[in-house]
Design a protein around this motif. Structure first.
Motif, PDB file in Angstrom:
ATOM      1  N   PRO A 120       1.005  -1.142  -0.039  1.00 40.53           N
ATOM      2  CA  PRO A 120       0.086  -0.024  -0.118  1.00 40.53           C
ATOM      3  C   PRO A 120       0.893   1.380  -0.092  1.00 40.53           C
ATOM      4  CG  PRO A 120      -0.795  -1.488   1.646  1.00 40.53           C
ATOM      5  CD  PRO A 120       0.562  -2.261   1.168  1.00 40.53           C
ATOM      6  N   VAL A 121       0.520   2.088  -0.948  1.00 42.87           N
ATOM      7  CA  VAL A 121       1.035   3.558  -0.652  1.00 42.87           C
ATOM      8  C   VAL A 121       0.109   4.218   0.390  1.00 42.87           C
ATOM      9  CG1 VAL A 121       1.269   5.857  -1.827  1.00 42.87           C
ATOM     10  CG2 VAL A 121       1.924   3.668  -2.724  1.00 42.87           C
ATOM     11  N   ILE A 122       0.781   4.862   1.520  1.00 40.65           N
ATOM     12  CA  ILE A 122       0.013   5.521   2.527  1.00 40.65           C
ATOM     13  C   ILE A 122       0.170   7.012   2.285  1.00 40.65           C
ATOM     14  CG2 ILE A 122      -0.213   5.952   5.118  1.00 40.65           C
ATOM     15  CD1 ILE A 122      -0.603   2.950   3.828  1.00 40.65           C
ATOM     16  N   SER A 173      -2.688  15.094   3.233  1.00 45.10           N
ATOM     17  CA  SER A 173      -2.016  15.297   2.036  1.00 45.10           C
ATOM     18  C   SER A 173      -3.170  15.880   0.917  1.00 45.10           C
ATOM     19  CB  SER A 173      -1.861  13.676   1.488  1.00 45.10           C
ATOM     20  OG  SER A 173      -1.463  13.481   0.108  1.00 45.10           O
ATOM     21  N   GLU A 174      -2.698  16.887   0.321  1.00 45.85           N
ATOM     22  CA  GLU A 174      -3.564  17.312  -0.819  1.00 45.85           C
ATOM     23  C   GLU A 174      -3.266  17.031  -2.307  1.00 45.85           C
ATOM     24  OE1 GLU A 174      -2.680  21.488  -0.100  1.00 45.85           O
ATOM     25  OE2 GLU A 174      -3.279  21.529   1.967  1.00 45.85           O
ATOM     26  N   LYS A 175      -1.830  16.889  -2.513  1.00 43.20           N
ATOM     27  CA  LYS A 175      -1.375  16.734  -3.779  1.00 43.20           C
ATOM     28  C   LYS A 175      -0.474  15.601  -4.109  1.00 43.20           C
ATOM     29  CE  LYS A 175      -1.969  21.592  -4.768  1.00 43.20           C
ATOM     30  NZ  LYS A 175      -1.317  22.957  -5.180  1.00 43.20           N
ATOM     31  N   THR A 176      -0.701  14.595  -3.351  1.00 40.32           N
ATOM     32  CA  THR A 176       0.179  13.194  -3.610  1.00 40.32           C
ATOM     33  C   THR A 176       0.139  12.936  -5.233  1.00 40.32           C
ATOM     34  OG1 THR A 176       0.097  12.766  -1.449  1.00 40.32           O
ATOM     35  CG2 THR A 176       0.760  11.153  -2.965  1.00 40.32           C
ATOM     36  N   ASP A 177       0.955  12.563  -5.935  1.00 44.59           N
ATOM     37  CA  ASP A 177       1.255  12.288  -7.515  1.00 44.59           C
ATOM     38  C   ASP A 177       1.989  11.031  -7.471  1.00 44.59           C
ATOM     39  OD1 ASP A 177       0.987  13.103  -9.996  1.00 44.59           O
ATOM     40  OD2 ASP A 177       1.790  14.980 -10.068  1.00 44.59           O
ATOM     41  N   TRP A 178       1.981  10.728  -9.014  1.00 40.59           N
ATOM     42  CA  TRP A 178       2.589   9.539  -9.201  1.00 40.59           C
ATOM     43  C   TRP A 178       3.711   9.892 -10.195  1.00 40.59           C
ATOM     44  CZ3 TRP A 178      -2.440  10.803  -9.958  1.00 40.59           C
ATOM     45  CH2 TRP A 178      -2.901  11.001 -11.156  1.00 40.59           C
ATOM     46  N   GLU A 179       4.786   9.061 -10.207  1.00 47.28           N
ATOM     47  CA  GLU A 179       5.750   9.155 -11.466  1.00 47.28           C
ATOM     48  C   GLU A 179       6.426   7.718 -11.740  1.00 47.28           C
ATOM     49  OE1 GLU A 179       8.720  12.091 -11.017  1.00 47.28           O
ATOM     50  OE2 GLU A 179       7.559  13.564  -9.859  1.00 47.28           O
ATOM     51  N   ALA A 180       6.060   7.160 -12.843  1.00 48.14           N
ATOM     52  CA  ALA A 180       6.260   5.895 -13.098  1.00 48.14           C
ATOM     53  C   ALA A 180       7.892   6.131 -13.508  1.00 48.14           C
ATOM     54  CB  ALA A 180       5.763   5.196 -14.162  1.00 48.14           C
ATOM     55  N   GLU A 181       8.981   5.381 -13.179  1.00 49.64           N
ATOM     56  CA  GLU A 181      10.406   5.816 -13.569  1.00 49.64           C
ATOM     57  C   GLU A 181      11.392   4.437 -14.006  1.00 49.64           C
ATOM     58  OE1 GLU A 181      12.244   8.858 -11.531  1.00 49.64           O
ATOM     59  OE2 GLU A 181      10.716  10.051 -11.200  1.00 49.64           O
ATOM     60  N   LEU A 182      12.138   4.387 -14.718  1.00 46.90           N
ATOM     61  CA  LEU A 182      13.297   3.581 -15.011  1.00 46.90           C
ATOM     62  C   LEU A 182      14.341   3.750 -13.753  1.00 46.90           C
ATOM     63  CD1 LEU A 182      14.676   1.203 -16.469  1.00 46.90           C
ATOM     64  CD2 LEU A 182      15.722   3.015 -17.762  1.00 46.90           C
ATOM     65  N   ALA A 183      14.798   2.736 -12.950  1.00 49.78           N
ATOM     66  CA  ALA A 183      15.878   2.960 -11.944  1.00 49.78           C
ATOM     67  C   ALA A 183      16.784   1.981 -12.154  1.00 49.78           C
ATOM     68  CB  ALA A 183      14.963   2.860 -10.796  1.00 49.78           C
ATOM     69  N   PHE A 184      17.997   2.192 -11.624  1.00 46.10           N
ATOM     70  CA  PHE A 184      18.894   1.146 -11.569  1.00 46.10           C
ATOM     71  C   PHE A 184      19.776   1.096 -10.290  1.00 46.10           C
ATOM     72  CE2 PHE A 184      20.821   4.979 -13.713  1.00 46.10           C
ATOM     73  CZ  PHE A 184      21.889   4.998 -12.864  1.00 46.10           C
ATOM     74  N   VAL A 185      20.516  -0.003 -10.189  1.00 43.94           N
ATOM     75  CA  VAL A 185      21.397  -0.118  -8.904  1.00 43.94           C
ATOM     76  C   VAL A 185      22.662  -0.303  -9.317  1.00 43.94           C
ATOM     77  CG1 VAL A 185      20.978  -2.552  -8.967  1.00 43.94           C
ATOM     78  CG2 VAL A 185      21.537  -1.456  -6.849  1.00 43.94           C
ATOM     79  N   PRO A 215      -8.075  19.743 -15.556  1.00 44.57           N
ATOM     80  CA  PRO A 215      -7.392  20.225 -14.253  1.00 44.57           C
ATOM     81  C   PRO A 215      -6.589  19.129 -13.673  1.00 44.57           C
ATOM     82  CG  PRO A 215      -9.700  19.496 -14.197  1.00 44.57           C
ATOM     83  CD  PRO A 215      -9.360  19.498 -15.526  1.00 44.57           C
ATOM     84  N   GLN A 216      -5.614  19.662 -12.578  1.00 50.49           N
ATOM     85  CA  GLN A 216      -4.879  18.811 -11.953  1.00 50.49           C
ATOM     86  C   GLN A 216      -5.627  17.776 -11.224  1.00 50.49           C
ATOM     87  OE1 GLN A 216      -2.475  21.456  -9.381  1.00 50.49           O
ATOM     88  NE2 GLN A 216      -1.221  21.761 -11.362  1.00 50.49           N
ATOM     89  N   VAL A 217      -4.792  16.406 -11.120  1.00 52.05           N
ATOM     90  CA  VAL A 217      -5.650  15.254 -10.200  1.00 52.05           C
ATOM     91  C   VAL A 217      -4.511  14.879  -9.453  1.00 52.05           C
ATOM     92  CG1 VAL A 217      -7.642  14.919 -11.963  1.00 52.05           C
ATOM     93  CG2 VAL A 217      -5.128  13.777 -12.354  1.00 52.05           C
ATOM     94  N   PHE A 218      -5.219  14.240  -8.276  1.00 52.86           N
ATOM     95  CA  PHE A 218      -4.015  13.685  -7.540  1.00 52.86           C
ATOM     96  C   PHE A 218      -4.690  12.263  -6.586  1.00 52.86           C
ATOM     97  CE2 PHE A 218      -3.037  18.327  -7.588  1.00 52.86           C
ATOM     98  CZ  PHE A 218      -1.804  18.174  -8.313  1.00 52.86           C
ATOM     99  N   LEU A 219      -3.830  11.851  -6.061  1.00 48.21           N
ATOM    100  CA  LEU A 219      -4.236  10.342  -5.511  1.00 48.21           C
ATOM    101  C   LEU A 219      -5.335  10.619  -4.476  1.00 48.21           C
ATOM    102  CD1 LEU A 219      -0.916   8.491  -5.616  1.00 48.21           C
ATOM    103  CD2 LEU A 219      -2.896   8.157  -7.106  1.00 48.21           C
ATOM    104  N   ARG A 220      -6.299   9.796  -4.180  1.00 49.24           N
ATOM    105  CA  ARG A 220      -7.133   9.776  -3.012  1.00 49.24           C
ATOM    106  C   ARG A 220      -7.244   8.095  -2.730  1.00 49.24           C
ATOM    107  NH1 ARG A 220     -10.022  11.395  -7.266  1.00 49.24           N
ATOM    108  NH2 ARG A 220     -11.383   9.540  -7.138  1.00 49.24           N
ATOM    109  N   ALA A 221      -7.113   8.139  -1.093  1.00 48.71           N
ATOM    110  CA  ALA A 221      -7.468   6.827  -0.872  1.00 48.71           C
ATOM    111  C   ALA A 221      -8.647   5.880  -1.294  1.00 48.71           C
ATOM    112  CB  ALA A 221      -7.750   6.912   0.925  1.00 48.71           C
ATOM    113  N   GLY A 222      -8.245   4.798  -1.409  1.00 47.88           N
ATOM    114  CA  GLY A 222      -9.357   3.738  -2.235  1.00 47.88           C
ATOM    115  C   GLY A 222      -8.875   3.537  -3.629  1.00 47.88           C
ATOM    116  N   LEU A 246      -0.398  -1.028  -6.798  1.00 50.20           N
ATOM    117  CA  LEU A 246      -0.203  -0.270  -5.577  1.00 50.20           C
ATOM    118  C   LEU A 246      -1.645   0.174  -5.096  1.00 50.20           C
ATOM    119  CD1 LEU A 246       2.894   1.596  -6.854  1.00 50.20           C
ATOM    120  CD2 LEU A 246       2.887  -0.124  -5.113  1.00 50.20           C
ATOM    121  N   PRO A 247      -2.160  -0.200  -4.137  1.00 51.63           N
ATOM    122  CA  PRO A 247      -3.443   0.145  -3.586  1.00 51.63           C
ATOM    123  C   PRO A 247      -3.012   1.616  -2.606  1.00 51.63           C
ATOM    124  CG  PRO A 247      -2.605  -1.825  -2.161  1.00 51.63           C
ATOM    125  CD  PRO A 247      -2.039  -1.514  -3.396  1.00 51.63           C
ATOM    126  N   VAL A 248      -3.961   2.604  -2.671  1.00 54.14           N
ATOM    127  CA  VAL A 248      -3.623   3.814  -1.892  1.00 54.14           C
ATOM    128  C   VAL A 248      -4.579   3.779  -0.769  1.00 54.14           C
ATOM    129  CG1 VAL A 248      -3.624   6.268  -2.351  1.00 54.14           C
ATOM    130  CG2 VAL A 248      -3.004   4.942  -4.266  1.00 54.14           C
TER     131      VAL A 248
END
Length: 272
Positions: free
Chosen positions: A105-107, A112-124, A245-252, A267-269
């Motif tokens: 879960p993402v908590i 929180s007013e404006k929690t947002d997403w960003e899918a990214e390529l990462a490396f180690v 308009p801007q959109v942000f994450l909400r519980a559920g 990822l459940p929010v």
């Protein structure tokens, strides 16, 4: 190879996927998938290892030392936000306490007013990099990271971006760590994210301004990258901040995201 870490949160064991995509237990071979084992992994035949069964997948890298981020690294993402295209990589940090598993879960933070997403390529990082001119030689594997961001904290409370990027659960990693020889070139990879089944991000790593090899070389001028350090490379357009308009994450709600060759996250929010 596709490496994973599996089991209860905080007590994950190392694993590897076999040819059928099943998790095999690596704990009899190495202690963890982390900076101490990535560069010295022995030759493995996954089918000879015990099956782990139907298990929770944790973050695909353990004991991360640094989590270094590159911002505004997709030309089309910079355009959607009205930002200038950087002439050098924009660097910031996320706290390592923000790391979580690919289906955890993402908590949302309290207030929180404006929690947002960003899918990214990462490396180690697999081997120490300091003032290197061969970035590719230091990359041990690639994976997905969702650089979740509380935009009000990031942009409206002064200072740098780190405070909006570092809440617990704001860096889901995995499901797999895929070695460079298995993945091939990280360019030309479809990268996407959905919220409740609606496609929000639909891009490709080809619009990345600074590529992973150069990013390693660049960062290593300013700080030493140690084995187990994670670098995440920016996001394509489609973030909530850039919508009109801007959109942000909400519980559920639920996020689903993926990168070609690197699997998917679900990822459940949840509220605080």
């Amino acid at each position: 190879m596709k490496f994973v870490r599996w089991g209860e949160a905080g007590a994950e064991k190392p694993g590897v996927l076999d040819a059928d995509g099943k998790v095999r237990d690596l704990s009899g071979v190495v202690a963890d998938i982390d900076g101490t084992t990535l560069a010295t992994m022995p030759e493995i035949t996954p089918e000879t290892l015990p099956l782990a069964g139907d298990v929770r997948l944790g973050p695909c890298v353990g004991s991360v030392g640094k989590l270094v981020c590159v911002g505004l690294n997709y030309a089309d993402h910079a355009a959607e936000g009205g930002w200038d295209v950087p002439t050098e990589p924009v660097l910031f940090m996320k706290a390592t306490t923000s790391i979580s598993g690919p289906n955890d879960p993402v908590i949302l933070p309290p207030g929180s007013e404006k929690t947002d997403w960003e899918a990214e390529l990462a490396f180690v990082i697999g081997t120490r990099a300091k003032n290197t001119t061969d970035g590719a030689a230091h990359i041990a594997g690639y994976f997905i990271l969702n650089d979740i961001s509380e935009r009000a904290w990031q942009q409206e409370h002064g200072g740098q971006w780190t405070k909006g990027k570092s809440h617990d659960t704001f860096a889901p990693m995995g499901p797999w760590l895929v070695t460079p020889d298995e993945l091939g070139a990280p360019t030309g990879r479809a990268i996407w994210l959905e919220v409740d089944g609606k496609r929000m991000q639909d891009g490709t790593t080809d619009t990345m301004i600074f590529k992973p090899d150069f990013i390693v070389e660049y960062i290593s001028r300013f700080m030493t990258l140690e084995p187990g350090d994670v670098v995440t490379t920016g996001t394509p357009p489609g973030v909530g901040l850039g919508k009109s308009p801007q959109v942000f994450l909400r519980a559920g709600q639920e996020m689903r995201l993926g990168i070609d060759g690197l699997g998917e996250q679900r990822l459940p929010v949840q509220g605080a």
